[in-house]
Design an enzyme around this catalytic site. Structure first.
Site, mmCIF file in Angstrom:
data_model
loop_
_atom_site.group_PDB
_atom_site.id
_atom_site.type_symbol
_atom_site.label_atom_id
_atom_site.label_comp_id
_atom_site.label_asym_id
_atom_site.label_seq_id
_atom_site.Cartn_x
_atom_site.Cartn_y
_atom_site.Cartn_z
ATOM 1 N N GLY A 108 30.910 87.115 70.589
ATOM 2 C CA GLY A 108 31.043 88.500 70.155
ATOM 3 C C GLY A 108 31.166 88.767 68.677
ATOM 4 N N CYS B 48 3.401 104.370 73.635
ATOM 5 C CA CYS B 48 3.278 105.807 73.863
ATOM 6 C C CYS B 48 4.587 106.467 74.254
ATOM 7 C CB CYS B 48 2.219 106.063 74.915
ATOM 8 S SG CYS B 48 0.663 105.344 74.394
ATOM 9 N N PRO C 44 29.580 81.808 71.107
ATOM 10 C CA PRO C 44 28.819 82.660 70.198
ATOM 11 C C PRO C 44 27.324 82.642 70.507
ATOM 12 C CG PRO C 44 29.353 80.594 69.109
ATOM 13 C CD PRO C 44 29.986 80.543 70.471
ATOM 14 N N ARG D 69 24.908 85.749 69.182
ATOM 15 C CA ARG D 69 24.308 86.477 68.065
ATOM 16 C C ARG D 69 24.583 85.805 66.715
ATOM 17 N NH1 ARG D 69 23.405 92.066 68.497
ATOM 18 N NH2 ARG D 69 24.840 92.098 70.256
HETATM 19 C C1 LIG Z 1 26.766 88.061 75.748
HETATM 20 C C2 LIG Z 1 27.865 87.104 75.959
HETATM 21 C C3 LIG Z 1 28.217 86.208 74.948
HETATM 22 C C4 LIG Z 1 27.575 86.200 73.586
HETATM 23 O O1 LIG Z 1 27.847 87.324 72.842
HETATM 24 P P1 LIG Z 1 27.406 87.378 71.302
HETATM 25 O O2 LIG Z 1 27.810 88.725 70.866
HETATM 26 O O3 LIG Z 1 25.946 87.177 71.264
HETATM 27 O O4 LIG Z 1 28.146 86.299 70.596
HETATM 28 C C5 LIG Z 1 29.220 85.289 75.221
HETATM 29 N N1 LIG Z 1 29.833 85.243 76.428
HETATM 30 C C6 LIG Z 1 29.526 86.096 77.421
HETATM 31 C C7 LIG Z 1 30.229 85.997 78.705
HETATM 32 C C8 LIG Z 1 28.534 87.051 77.224
HETATM 33 O O5 LIG Z 1 28.224 87.910 78.200
#
Ligand SMILES: *Cc1c(COP(=O)(O)O)cnc(C)c1O
Length: 421
Positions: A239, A346, A276, A278
């Site tokens: 996250g 479109c 992680p 993103r």
């Molecule tokens: C989406 C998700 C992540 C990754 O989140 P990022 O924001 O990409 O780091 C990690 N754990 C779970 C359970 C997720 O659903």
């Protein structure tokens, strides 16, 4: 920091000029930098130094085989959210004991797949899932290692669609009911509790929600231990946000995130897992497109690109910002002008940016979207019968196509006519 820089006025991916890749594979395409992936993994490793830990890369952000094989070679585990992702991780050579399985709707078949192939733990999200998992494991003569995902009722203060830790979100069990659910887990023969899981959302730009959530997990760890459970592992989710708009954002540093972990749960003697996605893959990728037309509208100019919302849906889906830059660097002091940057699909939702300042862009000029390595290619579709676009990986002065552009025939022939037609 990433490895997409101008050299002699031309945007490069590491040591490869973007126009060279464009000439070879055509546009649009995604390009990923291995050095950037490695750097982000190393930054997390440093942030968690001194703590027993495993970085489980959230594959859903970018699950190309070459990307996950690269991460696995660095020593990363994987966080998977479907049977398909589980099999992708295995195909890239990730051992089962480094794969954690998340998600609210795991099917019995997916559970079987993971139990047969080997799994580090299931992050269980509900009581019915736990009952199902216990049955499935028993039928295979196995015991499934589990954490239970708790919902700490913490607002991650991020976009509505990617906030997952409030009580109205579909994820996890309410933390207030955790003791009851752990007691039930202890009574089930097919599961074995190994820890606690939490994940409160994506693209967090502030550490406070993590601090609150992890503090609650620490309290729960002590409580569950008093109740007689063995809590040896804490999965703290993913996250951490990235700077999509470089001129105007400074999300927290992984090192400071590591300090939050150390401060909240560091003294519990638990193995720490983080997931992680993103922050590993986001800034490791560009989407490169070419300008089909420059259209002068009434009071505004449109750049019509050959990439569209089906290739990168984040702006349409989340109102997301991506920095958009010309591949040929503007001369120092060049005048900028506002453009609406759109694709050919479109619907008006197919708009990447409105009134975005750029130096003058002409037909056939190449444009790059930064921070497109996460939730880009994986969320793409063939809407408007636009074939998926290729993915390219760069390492130093080498590049390789890691997913080829399908032909129109490939796309059309996936459909089959019913026998009566
Ligand atoms: C989406 C998700 C992540 C990754 O989140 P990022 O924001 O990409 O780091 C990690 N754990 C779970 C359970 C997720 O659903």
């Amino acid at each position: 920091m990433d490895h997409f820089l101008y050299k002699d006025g031309i945007l490069h991916a590491e040591d490869v000029a973007i126009p060279e890749i464009a000439a070879s594979v055509g546009t649009p395409f995604y390009v990923y930098s291995t050095a950037t992936l490695t750097r982000h993994f190393d930054v997390f490793t440093e942030a968690l130094s001194g703590m027993d830990h495993l970085i489980c890369y959230a594959m859903k952000s970018n699950s190309n085989q070459a990307v996950i094989a690269h991460m696995a070679a660095l020593g990363a585990g994987m966080d998977v959210v479907s049977g398909g992702e589980y099999l992708r991780a295995k195909a890239a050579g990730v051992p089962g004991d480094k794969i954690v399985f998340s998600g609210v709707g795991k099917t019995a078949e997916e559970m079987r797949m993971a139990l047969d192939g080997g799994i580090r733990q299931f992050n269980v999200e509900s009581e019915p899932e736990m009952e199902r998992l216990s049955q499935v494991a028993r039928s295979l003569g196995k015991v499934a290692p589990i954490t239970i995902r708790v919902n700490p009722d913490v607002d991650a203060k991020t976009h509505e669609k990617i906030s997952t830790g409030r009580k109205e979100d579909k994820f996890g069990i309410p933390i207030g009911r955790a003791r009851e659910v752990y007691a039930r887990a202890a009574a089930l023969p097919g599961v074995k509790v190994v820890g606690i899981d939490v994940h409160i959302g994506s693209q967090l730009t502030n550490l406070e929600p993590f601090e609150l959530a992890y503090g609650k997990v620490a309290d729960l760890t002590r409580q569950l231990r008093e109740d007689g459970h063995e809590i040896t592992r804490l999965d703290l989710g993913g996250g951490l946000g990235i700077p999509y708009e470089r001129s105007n954002s400074a999300p927290p540093l992984p090192l400071d995130y590591g300090d939050v972990i150390r401060r909240t749960v560091g003294d519990l003697g638990c193995e720490i897992e983080i997931e992680p996605g993103r922050l590993i893959s986001g800034n490791a990728g560009l989407l490169v497109a070419s300008t089909i037309y420059v259209k002068h509208g009434e009071g505004r100019d449109f750049l019509i690109l050959d990439a569209a919302m089906n290739d990168l849906i984040r702006p349409a889906m989340y109102g997301a910002w991506h920095d958009i830059i010309p591949v040929r660097e503007a001369e120092a002091g060049a005048e900028q002008q506002p453009y609406d940057i759109v694709g050919p699909v479109c619907e008006s939702g197919d708009t990447f940016a409105r009134q975005r300042n750029l130096p003058e862009i002409r037909e056939d000029d190449l444009i790059a979207f930064r921070s497109a390595g996460a939730y880009g290619a994986v969320m793409s579709s063939e809407y408007n019968s636009r074939p998926l676009i290729p993915e390219v990986m760069v390492k130093g002065d080498q590049f390789a196509v890691i997913r080829a552009r399908p032909s129109f025939d490939d796309m059309i022939n996936r459909d089959t006519l019913p026998q009566w037609a």
